[in-house]
Design a protein around this motif. Structure first.
Motif, PDB file in Angstrom:
ATOM      1  N   ILE A  49     -22.879 -26.916 -13.830  1.00  0.00           N
ATOM      2  CA  ILE A  49     -22.567 -26.758 -12.403  1.00  0.00           C
ATOM      3  C   ILE A  49     -21.078 -26.945 -12.166  1.00  0.00           C
ATOM      4  N   LEU A  50     -20.501 -27.962 -12.799  1.00  0.00           N
ATOM      5  CA  LEU A  50     -19.070 -28.209 -12.630  1.00  0.00           C
ATOM      6  C   LEU A  50     -18.220 -27.087 -13.218  1.00  0.00           C
ATOM      7  N   GLN A  51     -18.763 -26.364 -14.181  1.00  0.00           N
ATOM      8  CA  GLN A  51     -18.043 -25.244 -14.780  1.00  0.00           C
ATOM      9  C   GLN A  51     -18.193 -23.955 -13.987  1.00  0.00           C
ATOM     10  N   GLY A  52     -18.930 -24.032 -12.869  1.00  0.00           N
ATOM     11  CA  GLY A  52     -19.022 -22.887 -11.972  1.00  0.00           C
ATOM     12  C   GLY A  52     -20.397 -22.281 -11.814  1.00  0.00           C
ATOM     13  N   ASN A  53     -21.353 -22.672 -12.653  1.00  0.00           N
ATOM     14  CA  ASN A  53     -22.705 -22.118 -12.558  1.00  0.00           C
ATOM     15  C   ASN A  53     -23.523 -22.970 -11.580  1.00  0.00           C
ATOM     16  N   VAL A  54     -23.181 -22.844 -10.292  1.00  0.00           N
ATOM     17  CA  VAL A  54     -23.756 -23.725  -9.272  1.00  0.00           C
ATOM     18  C   VAL A  54     -25.263 -23.559  -9.154  1.00  0.00           C
ATOM     19  N   LEU A  55     -25.748 -22.339  -9.264  1.00  0.00           N
ATOM     20  CA  LEU A  55     -27.182 -22.077  -9.119  1.00  0.00           C
ATOM     21  C   LEU A  55     -27.935 -22.130 -10.446  1.00  0.00           C
ATOM     22  N   LEU A  56     -27.254 -22.526 -11.517  1.00  0.00           N
ATOM     23  CA  LEU A  56     -27.857 -22.686 -12.843  1.00  0.00           C
ATOM     24  C   LEU A  56     -28.557 -21.412 -13.313  1.00  0.00           C
ATOM     25  N   HIS A  57     -27.840 -20.310 -13.245  1.00  0.00           N
ATOM     26  CA  HIS A  57     -28.369 -19.050 -13.767  1.00  0.00           C
ATOM     27  C   HIS A  57     -28.573 -19.171 -15.274  1.00  0.00           C
ATOM     28  N   CYS A  58     -29.633 -18.507 -15.764  1.00  0.00           N
ATOM     29  CA  CYS A  58     -30.006 -18.470 -17.182  1.00  0.00           C
ATOM     30  C   CYS A  58     -30.648 -19.776 -17.660  1.00  0.00           C
ATOM     31  N   TRP A  59     -30.830 -20.745 -16.776  1.00  0.00           N
ATOM     32  CA  TRP A  59     -31.551 -21.957 -17.139  1.00  0.00           C
ATOM     33  C   TRP A  59     -33.028 -21.754 -16.854  1.00  0.00           C
ATOM     34  N   TYR A  67     -32.725 -30.870  -8.448  1.00  0.00           N
ATOM     35  CA  TYR A  67     -31.323 -30.469  -8.306  1.00  0.00           C
ATOM     36  C   TYR A  67     -30.523 -31.499  -7.500  1.00  0.00           C
ATOM     37  N   VAL A  68     -31.004 -31.835  -6.313  1.00  0.00           N
ATOM     38  CA  VAL A  68     -30.278 -32.749  -5.441  1.00  0.00           C
ATOM     39  C   VAL A  68     -30.505 -34.199  -5.836  1.00  0.00           C
ATOM     40  N   THR A  69     -31.730 -34.533  -6.197  1.00  0.00           N
ATOM     41  CA  THR A  69     -32.093 -35.937  -6.388  1.00  0.00           C
ATOM     42  C   THR A  69     -31.638 -36.528  -7.716  1.00  0.00           C
ATOM     43  N   GLU A  70     -31.489 -35.702  -8.760  1.00  0.00           N
ATOM     44  CA  GLU A  70     -31.130 -36.263 -10.062  1.00  0.00           C
ATOM     45  C   GLU A  70     -29.944 -35.580 -10.744  1.00  0.00           C
ATOM     46  N   ILE A  71     -29.739 -34.298 -10.493  1.00  0.00           N
ATOM     47  CA  ILE A  71     -28.638 -33.593 -11.154  1.00  0.00           C
ATOM     48  C   ILE A  71     -27.327 -33.786 -10.405  1.00  0.00           C
ATOM     49  N   LEU A  72     -27.350 -33.650  -9.087  1.00  0.00           N
ATOM     50  CA  LEU A  72     -26.118 -33.769  -8.306  1.00  0.00           C
ATOM     51  C   LEU A  72     -25.432 -35.130  -8.447  1.00  0.00           C
ATOM     52  N   PRO A  73     -26.158 -36.243  -8.590  1.00  0.00           N
ATOM     53  CA  PRO A  73     -25.437 -37.504  -8.832  1.00  0.00           C
ATOM     54  C   PRO A  73     -24.549 -37.462 -10.070  1.00  0.00           C
ATOM     55  N   TYR A  74     -25.022 -36.817 -11.144  1.00  0.00           N
ATOM     56  CA  TYR A  74     -24.175 -36.646 -12.332  1.00  0.00           C
ATOM     57  C   TYR A  74     -22.979 -35.752 -12.020  1.00  0.00           C
ATOM     58  N   VAL A  75     -23.211 -34.712 -11.211  1.00  0.00           N
ATOM     59  CA  VAL A  75     -22.123 -33.802 -10.840  1.00  0.00           C
ATOM     60  C   VAL A  75     -21.033 -34.554 -10.079  1.00  0.00           C
ATOM     61  N   VAL A  76     -21.457 -35.379  -9.121  1.00  0.00           N
ATOM     62  CA  VAL A  76     -20.481 -36.122  -8.309  1.00  0.00           C
ATOM     63  C   VAL A  76     -19.693 -37.092  -9.178  1.00  0.00           C
ATOM     64  N   MET A  77     -20.403 -37.839 -10.028  1.00  0.00           N
ATOM     65  CA  MET A  77     -19.731 -38.830 -10.864  1.00  0.00           C
ATOM     66  C   MET A  77     -18.746 -38.158 -11.824  1.00  0.00           C
ATOM     67  N   ALA A  78     -19.184 -37.100 -12.483  1.00  0.00           N
ATOM     68  CA  ALA A  78     -18.309 -36.412 -13.432  1.00  0.00           C
ATOM     69  C   ALA A  78     -17.170 -35.700 -12.727  1.00  0.00           C
ATOM     70  N   GLY A  79     -17.445 -35.172 -11.534  1.00  0.00           N
ATOM     71  CA  GLY A  79     -16.395 -34.502 -10.791  1.00  0.00           C
ATOM     72  C   GLY A  79     -15.300 -35.458 -10.332  1.00  0.00           C
ATOM     73  N   LEU A  80     -15.677 -36.706 -10.053  1.00  0.00           N
ATOM     74  CA  LEU A  80     -14.700 -37.691  -9.596  1.00  0.00           C
ATOM     75  C   LEU A  80     -13.940 -38.349 -10.745  1.00  0.00           C
ATOM     76  N   ALA A  81     -14.636 -38.600 -11.851  1.00  0.00           N
ATOM     77  CA  ALA A  81     -14.024 -39.404 -12.919  1.00  0.00           C
ATOM     78  C   ALA A  81     -13.964 -38.707 -14.263  1.00  0.00           C
ATOM     79  N   GLY A  82     -14.380 -37.450 -14.347  1.00  0.00           N
ATOM     80  CA  GLY A  82     -14.397 -36.782 -15.646  1.00  0.00           C
ATOM     81  C   GLY A  82     -15.630 -37.186 -16.440  1.00  0.00           C
ATOM     82  N   TRP A  83     -15.783 -36.589 -17.611  1.00  0.00           N
ATOM     83  CA  TRP A  83     -16.985 -36.824 -18.403  1.00  0.00           C
ATOM     84  C   TRP A  83     -16.830 -38.040 -19.304  1.00  0.00           C
ATOM     85  N   HIS A  84     -17.881 -38.835 -19.353  1.00  0.00           N
ATOM     86  CA  HIS A  84     -17.915 -39.990 -20.253  1.00  0.00           C
ATOM     87  C   HIS A  84     -19.368 -40.294 -20.578  1.00  0.00           C
TER      88      HIS A  84
END
Length: 222
Positions: A49-59, A67-84
């Motif tokens: 999602i962070l790489q641009g595939n917002v709608l998760l095409h081909c998944w 999507y909202v309840t479990e995936i987006l929290p990872y998106v927010v955290m990684a978007g703010l602080a990078g991947w770890h």
């Protein structure tokens, strides 16, 4: 500075401190458990999602995308602080801490004298399979959303505001679309309670809430 504003600031600071402590505590529990494919898939989807595939095409997603309840929290955290790698454990811990604090707040609204008892039931490491819920985020995002919906309902009953109702509807739609368990832990129980209350008082109670939930139910089963 008004006394009420000071009180609100003090309360917010207390909740924030409790959130930090609980997040660290639950992360220490989560770190004792091995990685598994369920949580790794959520992390990979968030990365895509962070790489641009917002709608998760081909998944190849399930009927419950989380999507909202479990995936987006990872998106927010990684978007703010990078991947770890620690985010694999930190995000579920933060969701669990949020769930505990929202439950505590709800207890304060419903039963101030019994809040500590209910908080102990929700927050205890061995209660409700806390360790199992931490890896992966088993429905925790949905539980956080449901508790937030309850608090919005009580806020609306005290003072009716269109903005509060709009936030409630938007949040509930997102939660229902992401995790089907919301129907069983919120939609059906609230509908049942509204029907029983309407029969008891011989008039339709909470009509807007009932119509909203019925509309969501019909939309979800299609």
């Amino acid at each position: 500075m008004p006394v009420s504003f000071k009180k609100i600031c003090k309360s917010c600071l207390g909740y924030f401190a409790a959130f930090v402590v609980l997040s660290g505590f639950y992360m220490s529990l989560a770190a004792t458990l091995p990685l598994n494919s369920d949580s790794v898939s959520a992390v990979l989807e968030a990365q895509d999602i962070l790489q641009g595939n917002v709608l998760l095409h081909c998944w190849d997603l399930s009927t419950e995308p989380y999507y909202v309840t479990e995936i987006l929290p990872y998106v927010v955290m990684a978007g703010l602080a990078g991947w770890h790698l620690s985010f694999y454990y930190l995000v579920p811990a933060m969701l669990m801490a949020s769930m505990v604090l929202l439950a505590f707040r709800l207890c304060r609204v419903l039963a101030p004298r019994g809040a500590w008892f209910f908080l102990a039931l929700v927050a205890a490491p061995t209660a409700f399979g806390v360790q199992v819920m931490l890896i992966p985020c088993i429905h925790m995002g949905a539980y956080v959303g449901v508790l937030a919906c309850w608090l919005l309902i009580f806020a609306q009953t005290k003072r009716e505001r269109a903005a509060v109702w709009a936030v409630f509807v938007a949040l509930l739609v997102l939660c229902v679309a992401s995790d089907d368990i919301v129907k069983y832990c919120f939609v059906f129980p609230v509908l049942g309670a509204a029907v029983l209350l309407s029969v008891q008082k011989r008039r339709l109670e909470h009509s807007w809430l009932v119509l909203c939930l019925l509309g969501l139910w019909r939309w979800r089963i299609r």
